[in-house]
Enzyme design. Structure first.
Site, PDB file in Angstrom:
ATOM      1  N   HIS A 196       0.908  -1.103  -0.089  1.00  6.70           N
ATOM      2  CA  HIS A 196      -0.134   0.098  -0.112  1.00  6.70           C
ATOM      3  C   HIS A 196       0.815   1.277  -0.080  1.00  6.70           C
ATOM      4  CE1 HIS A 196       0.468  -0.479   4.562  1.00  6.70           C
ATOM      5  NE2 HIS A 196       0.299   0.875   4.362  1.00  6.70           N
ATOM      6  N   ASP A 223       0.083  -7.523   0.338  1.00  6.79           N
ATOM      7  CA  ASP A 223       0.294  -5.945   0.757  1.00  6.79           C
ATOM      8  C   ASP A 223       1.972  -6.117   0.827  1.00  6.79           C
ATOM      9  OD1 ASP A 223       0.173  -3.661   1.461  1.00  6.79           O
ATOM     10  OD2 ASP A 223       0.340  -3.935   3.593  1.00  6.79           O
ATOM     11  N   GLY A 297       2.870   5.983  10.172  1.00  4.53           N
ATOM     12  CA  GLY A 297       4.359   6.111   9.628  1.00  4.53           C
ATOM     13  C   GLY A 297       5.243   4.725   9.845  1.00  4.53           C
ATOM     14  N   SER A 299       4.280   1.914   8.705  1.00  2.00           N
ATOM     15  CA  SER A 299       4.133   0.923   7.517  1.00  2.00           C
ATOM     16  C   SER A 299       5.317   0.248   6.763  1.00  2.00           C
ATOM     17  CB  SER A 299       2.926   1.406   6.540  1.00  2.00           C
ATOM     18  OG  SER A 299       1.822   1.542   7.042  1.00  2.00           O
ATOM     19  N   SER A 314       1.160  -3.905   7.825  1.00  2.00           N
ATOM     20  CA  SER A 314       0.263  -3.356   7.134  1.00  2.00           C
ATOM     21  C   SER A 314      -0.437  -2.232   7.858  1.00  2.00           C
ATOM     22  CB  SER A 314      -0.535  -4.560   6.603  1.00  2.00           C
ATOM     23  OG  SER A 314      -0.007  -5.415   5.657  1.00  2.00           O
TER      24      SER A 314
END
Length: 338
Positions: A196, A223, A297, A299, A314
């Site tokens: 993402h 992801d 922040g 991810s 994720s």
């Protein structure tokens, strides 16, 4: 739709690259490294015993650092005990729980819900957030009710979110995320992070990374995302110095650690595996849930157990952080750890 416009909570994290192995002894009697090594040994050995049971296996989990093997009959219980492990008699086989979970995957377009396997309770756990619409909540609850006591429904407050915000990590003009692992493909260096994040496109930089370009980007469904590393090979280690030498499948009850550019280091426990998480952008499959605290922040940052890499972040809610398995990312892109 780009992830940063969704209500999903993804946590961008710039971590060095790799993670460390797991241990399974009492924290009071063993060093963190020794604990990780014991835990890793327990998981490997118990998994081998569970696999040998075939259809009689209910899966494994860890409790206080010790492996427990679920069984559905007395013969399997004796076999597990003879191998030196604790056996717990349960109602449902792991194969049956997997079958239920896979059937629930047929329920589509139900954001703010999730379901995965909890081997400790011998159930598929379905989570319905109060951010879900009344129609969605009813649809998922009705589907879960078909499977009796093999499914447990939990109603949770808050909402699932994907986090992409400013912070210490890799970033471009649209958002900021974290480096999960330094990897290679065909001898060339790459950066592994969350899909993402790479869905945002553009050129990425941060730390010693400059001019990184998106090579692969998969989200929703998976992801995972892959970036070039223009300035050469990075080390196979977390930014704490912990080396990551292998990728492993997470186990319920396993103690894990994480790194993120917003929340930094931390630890937690694996609470579910093979979870289907219905974020607003779509379903993310095969996630594993943890009690680790993460935030905007973080991810893409790594989850690990000692020298074993487990996955990249994720998102989640205030109680649970979800990670996409590193083993699936390496397999999908033909990667090796740096």
């Amino acid at each position: 739709m780009t992830p940063r416009k969704t209500a999903l909570k993804t946590f961008a994290v710039l971590s060095a690259a790799a993670l460390t192995s797991g241990v399974c002894a009492s924290a009071a009697t063993a060093s963190p490294l020794a604990f990780a090594e014991l835990q890793a040994h327990a998981i490997t050995a118990a998994t081998q015993v569970a696999d040998s049971l075939g259809a009689a296996s209910g899966g494994i989990y860890l409790e206080n650092g010790k492996a427990v093997v679920n069984v559905v009959d007395d013969a399997a219980m004796r076999q597990v005990q003879a191998a030196g492990f604790t056996a717990k008699k349960v109602k449902h086989t792991f194969a049956a729980l997997t079958g239920v979970k896979n059937q629930l995957d047929a329920v589509k377009n139900v954001p703010q819900t999730a379901w995965g396997i909890d081997t400790k309770t011998n159930q598929v756990v379905v989570k319905v957030y109060d951010a879900a619409s009344k129609e969605t909540a009813g649809k998922v609850s009705a589907a879960a009710a078909k499977y009796g006591d093999s499914v447990r429904v939990e109603h949770r407050t808050g909402k699932l979110e994907l986090y992409i915000k400013d912070g210490d990590a890799i970033q471009n003009s649209q958002g900021r995320c974290s480096l999960g692992f330094n990897v290679t493909r065909g001898g060339s260096p790459f950066l592994l992070t969350a899909g993402h994040c790479t869905n945002l496109g553009g050129t990425w930089s941060g730390g010693d990374v400059s001019g990184a370009q998106v090579v692969e980007s998969d989200c929703p469904g998976a992801d995972s995302g892959l970036l070039t590393r223009p300035n050469g090979t990075g080390p196979g280690e977390i930014n704490t110095g912990q080396q990551i030498t292998s990728a492993a499948t997470p186990t319920v009850g396993e103690q894990m650690q994480k790194q993120g550019s917003t929340t930094g280091g931390g630890s937690g426990q694996v609470t579910s595996v093979d979870e289907s998480v219905n974020f607003d952008v779509g379903v993310l499959n095969h996630e594993f849930g943890t009690t680790a605290h993460t935030d905007h922040g973080d991810s893409g940052g790594p989850a690990y157990d000692g020298s074993k890499g487990l996955g990249t972040l994720s998102g989640g809610d205030t109680q649970t952080s979800y990670f996409y398995p590193l083993t699936l990312e390496l397999q999908a892109y033909g990667l090796e750890l740096a």
